[in-house]
Design a protein around this motif. Structure first.
Motif, PDB file in Angstrom:
ATOM      1  N   PRO A 182       0.882  -0.933  -0.089  1.00 58.72           N
ATOM      2  CA  PRO A 182       0.566  -0.220   0.173  1.00 58.72           C
ATOM      3  C   PRO A 182       0.866   1.528  -0.288  1.00 58.72           C
ATOM      4  O   PRO A 182       1.938   1.317   0.387  1.00 58.72           O
ATOM      5  CB  PRO A 182      -0.561   0.285   1.270  1.00 58.72           C
ATOM      6  CG  PRO A 182      -0.896  -1.457   1.619  1.00 58.72           C
ATOM      7  CD  PRO A 182       0.373  -1.785   1.379  1.00 58.72           C
ATOM      8  N   VAL A 183       0.175   2.271  -0.508  1.00 61.16           N
ATOM      9  CA  VAL A 183       1.358   3.643  -0.594  1.00 61.16           C
ATOM     10  C   VAL A 183       0.952   3.957   0.724  1.00 61.16           C
ATOM     11  O   VAL A 183       2.301   5.180   0.920  1.00 61.16           O
ATOM     12  CB  VAL A 183       0.665   4.470  -1.643  1.00 61.16           C
ATOM     13  CG1 VAL A 183       0.521   4.118  -3.297  1.00 61.16           C
ATOM     14  CG2 VAL A 183      -0.450   4.599  -1.318  1.00 61.16           C
ATOM     15  N   SER A 184       0.457   3.788   1.642  1.00 62.83           N
ATOM     16  CA  SER A 184       0.776   4.930   2.597  1.00 62.83           C
ATOM     17  C   SER A 184       1.573   4.040   3.899  1.00 62.83           C
ATOM     18  O   SER A 184       2.289   4.726   4.669  1.00 62.83           O
ATOM     19  CB  SER A 184      -0.601   4.460   3.606  1.00 62.83           C
ATOM     20  OG  SER A 184      -0.473   2.651   3.378  1.00 62.83           O
ATOM     21  N   HIS A 185       2.510   2.870   3.335  1.00 67.13           N
ATOM     22  CA  HIS A 185       3.862   2.853   3.605  1.00 67.13           C
ATOM     23  C   HIS A 185       4.883   3.738   3.703  1.00 67.13           C
ATOM     24  O   HIS A 185       6.029   3.243   4.001  1.00 67.13           O
ATOM     25  CB  HIS A 185       3.966   1.333   3.220  1.00 67.13           C
ATOM     26  CG  HIS A 185       5.302   0.192   3.070  1.00 67.13           C
ATOM     27  ND1 HIS A 185       5.341   0.188   5.260  1.00 67.13           N
ATOM     28  CD2 HIS A 185       6.270   0.527   3.252  1.00 67.13           C
ATOM     29  CE1 HIS A 185       6.510   0.089   5.087  1.00 67.13           C
ATOM     30  NE2 HIS A 185       7.386  -0.764   4.271  1.00 67.13           N
ATOM     31  N   TYR A 186       4.701   4.527   2.922  1.00 61.95           N
ATOM     32  CA  TYR A 186       5.569   5.288   2.120  1.00 61.95           C
ATOM     33  C   TYR A 186       5.654   6.606   2.435  1.00 61.95           C
ATOM     34  O   TYR A 186       4.523   7.167   2.344  1.00 61.95           O
ATOM     35  CB  TYR A 186       5.777   4.996   0.360  1.00 61.95           C
ATOM     36  CG  TYR A 186       6.616   4.061   0.062  1.00 61.95           C
ATOM     37  CD1 TYR A 186       7.635   3.326   0.474  1.00 61.95           C
ATOM     38  CD2 TYR A 186       5.485   2.656  -0.429  1.00 61.95           C
ATOM     39  CE1 TYR A 186       7.923   1.680  -0.257  1.00 61.95           C
ATOM     40  CE2 TYR A 186       5.911   1.320  -0.366  1.00 61.95           C
ATOM     41  CZ  TYR A 186       7.311   1.271  -0.810  1.00 61.95           C
ATOM     42  OH  TYR A 186       7.250  -0.563  -1.215  1.00 61.95           O
ATOM     43  N   SER A 187       6.323   7.487   2.468  1.00 58.79           N
ATOM     44  CA  SER A 187       6.400   8.889   2.682  1.00 58.79           C
ATOM     45  C   SER A 187       6.937  10.032   1.793  1.00 58.79           C
ATOM     46  O   SER A 187       6.779   9.286   0.554  1.00 58.79           O
ATOM     47  CB  SER A 187       7.145   9.210   3.352  1.00 58.79           C
ATOM     48  OG  SER A 187       8.892   9.344   3.403  1.00 58.79           O
ATOM     49  N   GLY A 188       6.599  11.615   1.792  1.00 56.61           N
ATOM     50  CA  GLY A 188       7.048  12.357   0.911  1.00 56.61           C
ATOM     51  C   GLY A 188       7.195  12.210  -0.398  1.00 56.61           C
ATOM     52  O   GLY A 188       6.833  11.572  -1.267  1.00 56.61           O
ATOM     53  N   GLY A 189       8.494  11.954  -0.499  1.00 58.14           N
ATOM     54  CA  GLY A 189       9.510  12.062  -1.631  1.00 58.14           C
ATOM     55  C   GLY A 189       8.583  11.060  -2.292  1.00 58.14           C
ATOM     56  O   GLY A 189       8.749  10.427  -3.809  1.00 58.14           O
ATOM     57  N   VAL A 190       8.800   8.992  -2.029  1.00 53.78           N
ATOM     58  CA  VAL A 190       8.470   8.249  -2.748  1.00 53.78           C
ATOM     59  C   VAL A 190       7.045   8.167  -3.761  1.00 53.78           C
ATOM     60  O   VAL A 190       6.721   8.271  -4.353  1.00 53.78           O
ATOM     61  CB  VAL A 190       8.258   7.201  -1.980  1.00 53.78           C
ATOM     62  CG1 VAL A 190       8.215   5.607  -2.662  1.00 53.78           C
ATOM     63  CG2 VAL A 190      10.063   6.935  -0.855  1.00 53.78           C
ATOM     64  N   LEU A 191       5.761   8.824  -2.287  1.00 52.86           N
ATOM     65  CA  LEU A 191       4.919   9.101  -2.690  1.00 52.86           C
ATOM     66  C   LEU A 191       4.657   9.988  -4.191  1.00 52.86           C
ATOM     67  O   LEU A 191       3.863   9.798  -5.524  1.00 52.86           O
ATOM     68  CB  LEU A 191       3.995   9.850  -2.025  1.00 52.86           C
ATOM     69  CG  LEU A 191       3.810   8.702  -0.464  1.00 52.86           C
ATOM     70  CD1 LEU A 191       3.207   9.855   0.711  1.00 52.86           C
ATOM     71  CD2 LEU A 191       2.896   7.463  -1.153  1.00 52.86           C
ATOM     72  N   GLN A 192       5.572  11.250  -4.705  1.00 52.96           N
ATOM     73  CA  GLN A 192       5.743  12.094  -5.330  1.00 52.96           C
ATOM     74  C   GLN A 192       5.843  11.043  -6.660  1.00 52.96           C
ATOM     75  O   GLN A 192       5.299  11.062  -7.219  1.00 52.96           O
ATOM     76  CB  GLN A 192       6.457  13.288  -5.078  1.00 52.96           C
ATOM     77  CG  GLN A 192       6.651  14.562  -6.275  1.00 52.96           C
ATOM     78  CD  GLN A 192       5.386  14.869  -6.514  1.00 52.96           C
ATOM     79  OE1 GLN A 192       4.620  15.411  -5.867  1.00 52.96           O
ATOM     80  NE2 GLN A 192       4.218  14.476  -7.216  1.00 52.96           N
ATOM     81  N   LEU A 193       6.959  10.507  -6.789  1.00 49.20           N
ATOM     82  CA  LEU A 193       7.820   9.596  -7.265  1.00 49.20           C
ATOM     83  C   LEU A 193       6.123   8.898  -7.553  1.00 49.20           C
ATOM     84  O   LEU A 193       6.479   8.194  -9.244  1.00 49.20           O
ATOM     85  CB  LEU A 193       9.104   9.086  -7.658  1.00 49.20           C
ATOM     86  CG  LEU A 193      10.233   9.986  -7.399  1.00 49.20           C
ATOM     87  CD1 LEU A 193      11.253   9.760  -6.595  1.00 49.20           C
ATOM     88  CD2 LEU A 193      10.505  10.729  -8.778  1.00 49.20           C
ATOM     89  N   ILE A 194       5.912   8.202  -7.030  1.00 49.62           N
ATOM     90  CA  ILE A 194       4.663   7.206  -7.703  1.00 49.62           C
ATOM     91  C   ILE A 194       3.352   8.116  -8.400  1.00 49.62           C
ATOM     92  O   ILE A 194       3.393   7.952  -9.532  1.00 49.62           O
ATOM     93  CB  ILE A 194       3.756   6.485  -6.464  1.00 49.62           C
ATOM     94  CG1 ILE A 194       5.296   6.106  -5.342  1.00 49.62           C
ATOM     95  CG2 ILE A 194       2.632   5.998  -6.524  1.00 49.62           C
ATOM     96  CD1 ILE A 194       4.431   5.103  -4.444  1.00 49.62           C
ATOM     97  N   GLU A 195       3.362   9.605  -7.810  1.00 51.41           N
ATOM     98  CA  GLU A 195       2.113  10.474  -9.073  1.00 51.41           C
ATOM     99  C   GLU A 195       3.237  10.114 -10.259  1.00 51.41           C
ATOM    100  O   GLU A 195       2.093  10.296 -11.158  1.00 51.41           O
ATOM    101  CB  GLU A 195       2.314  11.428  -7.747  1.00 51.41           C
ATOM    102  CG  GLU A 195       1.394  11.070  -7.251  1.00 51.41           C
ATOM    103  CD  GLU A 195      -0.185  11.506  -7.671  1.00 51.41           C
ATOM    104  OE1 GLU A 195      -0.472  11.039  -8.813  1.00 51.41           O
ATOM    105  OE2 GLU A 195      -1.315  12.131  -7.081  1.00 51.41           O
ATOM    106  N   ILE A 196       4.282  10.513 -10.565  1.00 50.78           N
ATOM    107  CA  ILE A 196       4.554  10.975 -11.408  1.00 50.78           C
ATOM    108  C   ILE A 196       4.809   9.082 -12.576  1.00 50.78           C
ATOM    109  O   ILE A 196       4.999   9.699 -13.446  1.00 50.78           O
ATOM    110  CB  ILE A 196       6.164  11.939 -11.265  1.00 50.78           C
ATOM    111  CG1 ILE A 196       6.687  12.568 -10.763  1.00 50.78           C
ATOM    112  CG2 ILE A 196       7.077  11.828 -13.049  1.00 50.78           C
ATOM    113  CD1 ILE A 196       7.731  12.887 -10.384  1.00 50.78           C
ATOM    114  N   ALA A 197       5.185   8.738 -11.398  1.00 42.80           N
ATOM    115  CA  ALA A 197       5.066   6.800 -12.652  1.00 42.80           C
ATOM    116  C   ALA A 197       3.951   6.829 -12.653  1.00 42.80           C
ATOM    117  O   ALA A 197       3.383   6.404 -14.093  1.00 42.80           O
ATOM    118  CB  ALA A 197       5.513   6.438 -11.730  1.00 42.80           C
TER     119      ALA A 197
END
Length: 511
Positions: free
Chosen positions: A141-156
């Motif tokens: 789940p994306v809730s496992h990750y924070s700030g910078g990783v979430l932004q890169l997931i949005e870009i992906a």
């Protein structure tokens, strides 16, 4: 056939009779990166919402030409089908869904009528690898990750939509320097594939590094557009704010007194994996009137540490908190505020505002009992305070009752700061206080921080921008992998290199 991929001509958008956009123009060639600059509230995000049909055709005036033909989209799906993909400043991820499920949300891969998780996971992993993030488990789940990783997931997620024009609204606001370089390299690669980008950022060094052309808007009006080769950062600032800023950081004398705040033995564990330590036995003190900067790489544990101090950390944790030499209990944010410990959180959307409430209600919510008599709210007194705070902080809003979610990110941030200041803090924790804030507003926030320090308030400022930490801090703590790796007096000899070296150097364990 037009040479332009996109032309926006004379765009006008009104909210309650107030013009947020007043005759805006924008032109983009295929494979071109256009830097879009302006202060908070200038209309940048509104402009992109018009383009991407968040505000559909008919709710605004003007003309949009896409590949030489009129674009009259009624929905985001139509603009995405055309090849226009926007990554919003505020993340649009569903915390409970996996990384792969978020990337393919609304366009899932199916096989025989069933979701093909194997195919989605494989493609999601490929997209994350392209962003140099192969270590991310796309099934988590994306809730496992924070700030910078979430932004890169949005870009992906955006890359998976085969965009012809990628709109990035403050894409690096939660990224480390290393992650930002990955992002900029990715955009350079997209240019070679003839993908155009509109890059919105207050970090003008990034605009300078990546943009072919810069367009500046101010107060909803078009100011000018020119090749980056003909501009400098100072010229862009002058166009943005209508005046010259002679220095980025004010330097105001303030007296540092005795120690008034101390935390000992902060330990925080990952909420999903209690065996993993996020903060490892950190202790420090802060003096009255001192500005303590906290630096470190993204994921170092700085935000977790601040959340624990403020009584908000959700995972297992322990610490001792002392105010004026006496140990106090801070079990939740309400208790923290009662003791005079206030915090402006990193993620204002999730933790700082109530999106559908008015700007004014968000400002006064932490001190509402102050305006309550006999169970009734003294609306006149509350409104007078709200008006005063809007003026003091320079919050751009058409009305105090306007939903705060409709404001720009920077103006939302000003409202969150105002809310905490009304609580009369003795200790103020600022977690990324200038994230998503323009260069002019940053300067005003820095001046406000100095003013609070002059009043004897102990300031703890967490920032991923090392120039900012060095620009206004009296002392700098460096956190790396949850450990305290440096405590430096900022006496003019402290450098970014020293901070980064400390952040990357593992603490020597006792034999």
């Amino acid at each position: 056939m037009s040479d332009y991929l996109l032309e926006m001509k004379g765009i006008v958008k009104e909210f309650s009779g107030v013009k947020a956009l007043d005759g805006i123009d924008l032109k983009v060639h295929p494979g071109e990166v256009v830097g879009l600059c302006g202060e908070n509230g200038a209309g940048k995000s509104t402009m992109m919402k018009v383009l991407s049909a968040v505000y559909p055709y008919g709710t605004w005036d003007g003309e949009i030409l896409w590949e030489g033909k009129p674009l009259q989209a009624a929905s985001i799906r139509e603009t995405e089908d055309a090849g226009i993909v926007i990554i919003h400043q505020e993340l649009m991820l569903v915390p409970e869904l996996s990384v792969a499920e978020n990337i393919f949300l609304g366009r899932e891969i199916t096989n025989g009528g069933f979701l093909d998780y194997e195919a989605m996971n494989a493609e999601a992993a490929r997209l994350m690898a392209e962003l140099k993030m192969s270590h991310v488990n796309v099934a988590m789940p994306v809730s496992h990750y924070s700030g910078g990783v979430l932004q890169l997931i949005e870009i992906a997620k955006a890359l998976g939509k085969n965009a012809k024009l990628l709109i990035l609204d403050e894409p690096s606001s939660a990224l480390s320097q290393t992650e930002t370089e990955i992002l900029l390299d990715l955009i350079r690669g997209l240019k070679h594939r003839n993908v155009a980008c509109v890059y919105i950022s207050h970090k003008l060094e990034e605009i300078e590094a990546i943009a072919d052309t810069v367009t500046v808007i101010r107060d909803g009006q078009f100011i000018g557009s020119a090749p980056m080769s003909e501009l400098t950062i100072d010229k862009i600032i002058n166009m943005m704010v209508g005046r010259e800023l002679t220095e980025k950081y004010p330097h105001e004398e303030h007296t540092i007194g005795d120690v008034i705040f101390e935390v000992r033995h902060i330990n925080c564990y990952d909420p999903l994996n209690p065996q993993m330590k996020k903060v490892d036995d950190v202790s420090f003190q802060v003096r009255a009137g001192e500005i303590l900067g906290i630096a470190g790489l993204v994921g170092a544990g700085r935000t977790e540490m601040a959340s624990a101090i403020f009584g908000y950390y959700k995972g297992p944790h322990s610490l001792e908190v002392y105010l004026n030499g006496e140990q106090i209990s801070v079990k939740d944010p309400e208790a923290a505020v009662k003791h005079g410990i206030c915090m402006v959180p990193e993620d204002r959307k999730r933790h700082g505002i109530v999106p559908l409430l008015g700007v004014g209600q968000n400002i006064t919510m932490a001190v509402l009992p102050r305006f309550t008599q006999g169970g009734l709210i003294n609306e006149a007194a509350e409104f007078a305070t709200i008006r005063g705070e809007i003026d003091r902080m320079g919050i751009k809003t058409a009305s105090p009752v306007l939903a705060i979610a409709s404001l720009s990110g920077g103006n939302q941030q000003k409202a969150v700061v105002s809310k905490m200041l009304l609580a009369n803090p003795r200790v103020l924790i600022l977690d990324e206080p200038t994230r998503g804030v323009d260069v002019g507003a940053k300067y005003e926030i820095y001046k406000l921080i100095y003013e609070l320090a002059k009043q004897g308030i102990a300031i703890i400022m967490i920032s991923s921008e090392m120039p900012e930490v060095l620009g206004i801090s009296d002392r700098v703590l460096v956190i790396g992998e949850g450990q305290l790796r440096g405590d430096f007096v900022n006496d003019g000899t402290l450098t970014q290199e020293k901070i980064l070296t400390a952040a990357l150097t593992r603490r020597q364990m006792a034999a």
